[in-house]
Design an enzyme around this catalytic site. Structure first.
Site, mmCIF file in Angstrom:
data_model
loop_
_atom_site.group_PDB
_atom_site.id
_atom_site.type_symbol
_atom_site.label_atom_id
_atom_site.label_comp_id
_atom_site.label_asym_id
_atom_site.label_seq_id
_atom_site.Cartn_x
_atom_site.Cartn_y
_atom_site.Cartn_z
ATOM 1 N N GLY A 17 0.835 -1.206 0.000
ATOM 2 C CA GLY A 17 0.000 0.000 0.000
ATOM 3 C C GLY A 17 0.868 1.254 0.000
ATOM 4 C CB ILE A 18 -0.051 4.765 0.067
ATOM 5 C CG1 ILE A 18 -0.856 4.386 -1.174
ATOM 6 C CG2 ILE A 18 0.668 6.094 -0.124
ATOM 7 C CD1 ILE A 18 -2.111 5.219 -1.354
ATOM 8 N N GLY A 19 2.542 4.655 1.997
ATOM 9 C CA GLY A 19 2.880 5.242 3.297
ATOM 10 C C GLY A 19 4.129 4.706 3.945
ATOM 11 C CB ALA A 20 5.508 5.521 7.283
ATOM 12 C CB ILE A 21 3.557 0.483 7.281
ATOM 13 C CG1 ILE A 21 3.343 1.076 8.689
ATOM 14 C CG2 ILE A 21 3.649 -1.035 7.315
ATOM 15 C CD1 ILE A 21 2.103 0.618 9.397
ATOM 16 N N GLY A 80 -7.719 -1.317 -2.466
ATOM 17 C CA GLY A 80 -7.550 -2.701 -2.898
ATOM 18 C C GLY A 80 -7.332 -3.662 -1.753
ATOM 19 C CD GLU A 85 -4.625 -0.834 -4.242
ATOM 20 O OE1 GLU A 85 -5.336 -1.847 -4.222
ATOM 21 O OE2 GLU A 85 -4.860 0.174 -3.577
HETATM 22 N N1 COA Z 1 -8.760 5.515 16.988
HETATM 23 C C1 COA Z 1 -8.833 6.846 16.792
HETATM 24 N N2 COA Z 1 -8.177 7.513 15.796
HETATM 25 C C2 COA Z 1 -7.398 6.786 14.984
HETATM 26 C C3 COA Z 1 -7.271 5.392 15.132
HETATM 27 C C4 COA Z 1 -7.988 4.753 16.180
HETATM 28 N N3 COA Z 1 -7.917 3.436 16.366
HETATM 29 N N4 COA Z 1 -6.424 4.944 14.189
HETATM 30 C C5 COA Z 1 -6.052 5.988 13.460
HETATM 31 N N5 COA Z 1 -6.633 7.109 13.942
HETATM 32 C C6 COA Z 1 -6.486 8.465 13.394
HETATM 33 C C7 COA Z 1 -5.033 8.910 13.353
HETATM 34 O O1 COA Z 1 -4.656 9.529 14.568
HETATM 35 C C8 COA Z 1 -5.054 9.876 12.201
HETATM 36 O O2 COA Z 1 -5.629 11.092 12.622
HETATM 37 P P1 COA Z 1 -4.980 12.502 12.218
HETATM 38 O O3 COA Z 1 -5.066 12.535 10.707
HETATM 39 O O4 COA Z 1 -5.866 13.473 12.904
HETATM 40 O O5 COA Z 1 -3.571 12.436 12.734
HETATM 41 C C9 COA Z 1 -6.033 9.245 11.225
HETATM 42 O O6 COA Z 1 -6.899 8.428 12.031
HETATM 43 C C10 COA Z 1 -5.355 8.391 10.154
HETATM 44 O O7 COA Z 1 -4.616 7.372 10.802
HETATM 45 P P2 COA Z 1 -3.137 6.971 10.386
HETATM 46 O O8 COA Z 1 -2.718 5.833 11.230
HETATM 47 O O9 COA Z 1 -2.258 8.170 10.324
HETATM 48 O O10 COA Z 1 -3.442 6.496 8.939
HETATM 49 P P3 COA Z 1 -2.488 6.210 7.729
HETATM 50 O O11 COA Z 1 -2.195 7.455 7.010
HETATM 51 O O12 COA Z 1 -1.373 5.338 8.149
HETATM 52 O O13 COA Z 1 -3.511 5.380 6.864
HETATM 53 C C11 COA Z 1 -5.403 3.909 6.671
HETATM 54 C C12 COA Z 1 -4.103 4.215 7.392
HETATM 55 C C13 COA Z 1 -6.018 2.708 7.338
HETATM 56 C C14 COA Z 1 -6.347 5.070 6.752
HETATM 57 C C15 COA Z 1 -5.063 3.569 5.213
HETATM 58 O O14 COA Z 1 -4.043 2.652 5.212
HETATM 59 C C16 COA Z 1 -6.238 2.995 4.479
HETATM 60 O O15 COA Z 1 -7.056 3.759 4.012
HETATM 61 N N6 COA Z 1 -6.315 1.654 4.346
HETATM 62 C C17 COA Z 1 -7.344 1.019 3.582
HETATM 63 C C18 COA Z 1 -7.051 1.064 2.135
HETATM 64 C C19 COA Z 1 -5.988 0.109 1.739
HETATM 65 O O16 COA Z 1 -5.478 -0.656 2.514
HETATM 66 N N7 COA Z 1 -5.654 0.161 0.461
HETATM 67 C C20 COA Z 1 -4.716 -0.739 -0.147
HETATM 68 C C21 COA Z 1 -3.410 -0.143 -0.426
HETATM 69 S S1 COA Z 1 -3.393 1.425 -1.188
#
Ligand code: COA
Length: 431
Positions: A212-216, A333, A235
Site C-alpha cells: 500500500g501507500i505510506g511509511a509502513i 484494494g 494496485e
Molecule cells: N482511533 C482513533 N483515531 C485513529 C485510530 C484509532 N484506532 N487509528 C487511526 N486514527 C487516526 C489517526 O490519529 C489519524 O488522525 P490525524 O489525521 O488526525 O492524525 C487518522 O486516524 C489516520 O490514521 P493513520 O494511522 O495516520 O493512517 P495512515 O495514514 O497510516 O492510513 C489507513 C491508514 C487505514 C487510513 C489507510 O491505510 C487505508 O485507508 N487503508 C485502507 C485502504 C488500503 O489498505 N488500500 C490498499 C493499499 S493502497
C-alpha cells in the site's frame, strides 16, 4: 489523419470546462494522474454550475470543489477519502460510496458519466496517448464518458500495458505541461521500522508483493535489501521500489503471471519513480478490474499483500476506513488483495499498524468502535503485525486469536484486553 483530429479538438481549458453543465456527473482522473490544470479551470468557472457531481477516488490535488463556498456548485462523491475530502463528507457537502477498487471501473461505467477529466501524454506516432501513472478506473471513464476532456502533459510518463487511448476516443485536448504531483517519501519512525522488520520476516525470496501507500510499506522495503528475486503485482507502487529494482532485488523473475514485469494500476511517488516507469517495457499498467481482480491476483504464486488498518478487535475483525462513525478513507484494494493472496498458491496477507494512536489509544480493542465498518472480515484475515510482533490468525479459534492479538498489543493496554478475554472465554489468560 489522427493529427487533424487532434488539432481540430484542441481548446483552451476555459473553453473546455464550459462543456460541463449543471447536474452533470464528472469523473476525475485518479490520484497523481489528476488533471490539475483542468480542475483549476473548472473551479474558476464554478459560478456557471449548479450541482455538478465530482466522482473521484484518491484526490491528491487541492480538491477545491469540496470547499464550503462551492456547496451549491459541486457535490463530491468520494470512492475513497483523504485529507482534502474528508471534511466535505463529514459536513454533508459530499458523499462516500463504498466499493472495492476492482469494481470501480464497472461502477464508473454504470454511471454513464457526462464528462471525464483526465491527463494523458502527447500522442505517439500512431495517435495513442498513454494514461501514464493512472490507468485504474480512469481508462474506463475516458472511454465511456459522453465528453472526454484530456489535459495533454509532456511531463506525464509514457507507460505500457493496457494504458493507452486513441486520439479518436478523446473529445477535447487541452495542452498544458506541468510536473506530475509528487508524493514525498514519508519519514519512517522507530515504530514503523519495527513493523517493517516483522513484515520482512514474512517475506521469502521469490515472493510477489503488493504494498500500500505510506511509511509502513516503505519501512518494509528498507528490510528487503538482502532478499532475492522479488516481484511486484500491486494496485500501486511508490518510489521505494525503484532502489530495490536497481539493486536487482526486485526483478520479477519468479512471477507466475507476467514474469519479468512490474504490474500496477496506478503509481504515486517522486520524480525518481516517474522517470523509472517512463517508456519502461518492464512496467505494465492495466485497469483496476484486471490488476485487482482476486482471481488475477491469485494467479501469482506466493503473493504477499501488505496493507494498513486503524483498529482490530479480538476476533480479528479489521477496520481500515473509519474511526467510529467518521469515514476517513476507503477500502481501496485491501480486500481485493487479501482475497487474492488467499487464492494464490503460497500466498499470505498482512495487515500492519502501530499498536496505538500516538501512545494514547490502543488499536487492538475488545470490540470495535460504534459506527466503525469492518473492512477485512474475520473470515478473510491472516497476519496482523504491530511493532510488538506478528499474530497469525488464520484457522485459529476465537480464543486463540484473542490470545495472539493481546501478545502484540501495546503493554499499556494489555490488562484491559486480558480482563475482557477472561470474562468472555471464562478462563485465565496465559501467554
Ligand atoms: N482511533 C482513533 N483515531 C485513529 C485510530 C484509532 N484506532 N487509528 C487511526 N486514527 C487516526 C489517526 O490519529 C489519524 O488522525 P490525524 O489525521 O488526525 O492524525 C487518522 O486516524 C489516520 O490514521 P493513520 O494511522 O495516520 O493512517 P495512515 O495514514 O497510516 O492510513 C489507513 C491508514 C487505514 C487510513 C489507510 O491505510 C487505508 O485507508 N487503508 C485502507 C485502504 C488500503 O489498505 N488500500 C490498499 C493499499 S493502497
Amino acid at each position: 489523419m489522427w493529427k487533424e483530429t487532434y488539432k481540430s479538438r484542441l481548446m483552451s481549458a476555459d473553453e473546455a470546462v464550459k462543456l460541463i453543465k449543471s447536474g452533470d456527473r464528472v469523473i476525475v482522473g485518479h490520484a497523481v494522474g489528476e488533471p490539475t490544470y483542468l480542475l483549476d479551470a473548472m473551479v474558476a468557472n464554478a459560478a456557471e454550475y449548479e450541482n455538478v457531481e465530482i466522482v473521484h477516488m484518491v484526490a491528491m490535488g487541492k480538491a477545491e470543489y469540496c470547499r464550503p463556498e462551492y456547496a451549491k456548485n459541486f457535490r463530491h462523491n468520494g470512492l475513497f477519502l483523504g485529507a482534502s475530502t474528508r471534511k466535505a463528507v463529514e459536513e454533508g457537502r459530499g458523499d462516500f460510496t463504498p466499493v472495492y477498487f476492482s469494481k470501480i471501473p464497472e461502477l464508473v461505467a454504470s454511471y454513464n458519466p457526462e464528462i471525464c477529466l483526465l491527463q494523458v501524454t502527447p500522442p505517439d506516432e500512431d495517435g495513442y496517448c498513454s494514461l501514464g501513472v493512472s490507468v485504474d478506473y480512469t481508462l474506463t471513464a475516458a472511454k465511456c464518458a459522453k465528453t472526454t476532456i484530456a489535459q495533454v502533459n509532456k511531463c506525464m510518463p509514457y507507460t505500457y500495458g493496457n494504458s493507452r487511448i486513441h486520439v479518436d476516443e478523446i473529445s477535447v485536448f487541452v495542452e498544458h505541461d506541468e510536473p506530475i504531483i509528487e508524493l514525498p517519501e514519508p519519514p519512517i519512525g522507530e515504530v514503523e521500522r519495527e513493523i517493517g522488520r516483522y513484515c520482512a520476516e514474512l517475506i521469502k525470496d521469490g515472493d510477489c508483493l503488493q504494498l500500500g501507500i505510506g511509511a509502513i510499506p516503505d519501512a518494509v522495503l528498507s528490510f528487503l535489501h538482502d532478499k532475492k528475486d522479488l516481484g511486484i503485482h500491486s494496485e500501486m507502487f511508490s518510489t521505494g521500489v525503484v532502489q530495490l529494482a536497481k539493486e536487482g532485488v526486485i526483478n520479477n523473475s519468479k512471477k507466475t503471471l507476467h514474469p519479468g514485469k512490474f504490474i500496477a494500476n496506478f503509481l504515486m511517488g517522486t520524480q525518481t519513480l516517474y522517470d523509472f516507469v517512463d517508456h519502461n517495457p518492464d512496467v505494465g499498467m492495466y485497469p483496476a478490474e484486471y490488476v485487482n481482480d482476486p482471481y488475477v491476483i491469485g494467479q501469482n504464486d506466493n503473493l504477499v499483500s501488505i496493507n494498513s488498518c486503524v483498529q482490530v478487535d479480538l476476533m480479528g475483525q479489521v477496520v481500515s476506513t473509519s474511526i467510529g462513525h467518521k469515514q476517513i478513507s476507503g477500502v481501496g484494494g485491501q480486500v481485493d488483495f487479501v482475497r487474492g493472496a488467499a487464492i494464490s498458491k503460497g500466498g499470505r496477507s498482512i495487515l500492519a499498524m502501530p499498536s496505538t494512536v500516538k501512545g494514547k489509544v490502543s488499536k487492538i480493542v475488545p470490540v470495535i468502535d460504534e459506527g466503525a465498518a469492518v473492512t477485512t472480515s474475520r473470515y478473510d484475515v491472516q497476519y496482523i503485525v504491530t511493532e510488538y510482533g506478528i499474530a497469525d490468525l488464520k484457522g485459529q479459534t476465537l480464543r486463540e486469536r484473542a490470545r495472539r492479538l493481546i501478545k502484540i498489543a501495546h503493554p499499556d493496554f494489555r490488562d484491559e484486553l486480558i480482563e475482557f478475554f477472561e470474562n468472555k472465554f471464562k478462563c485465565k489468560y496465559e501467554e
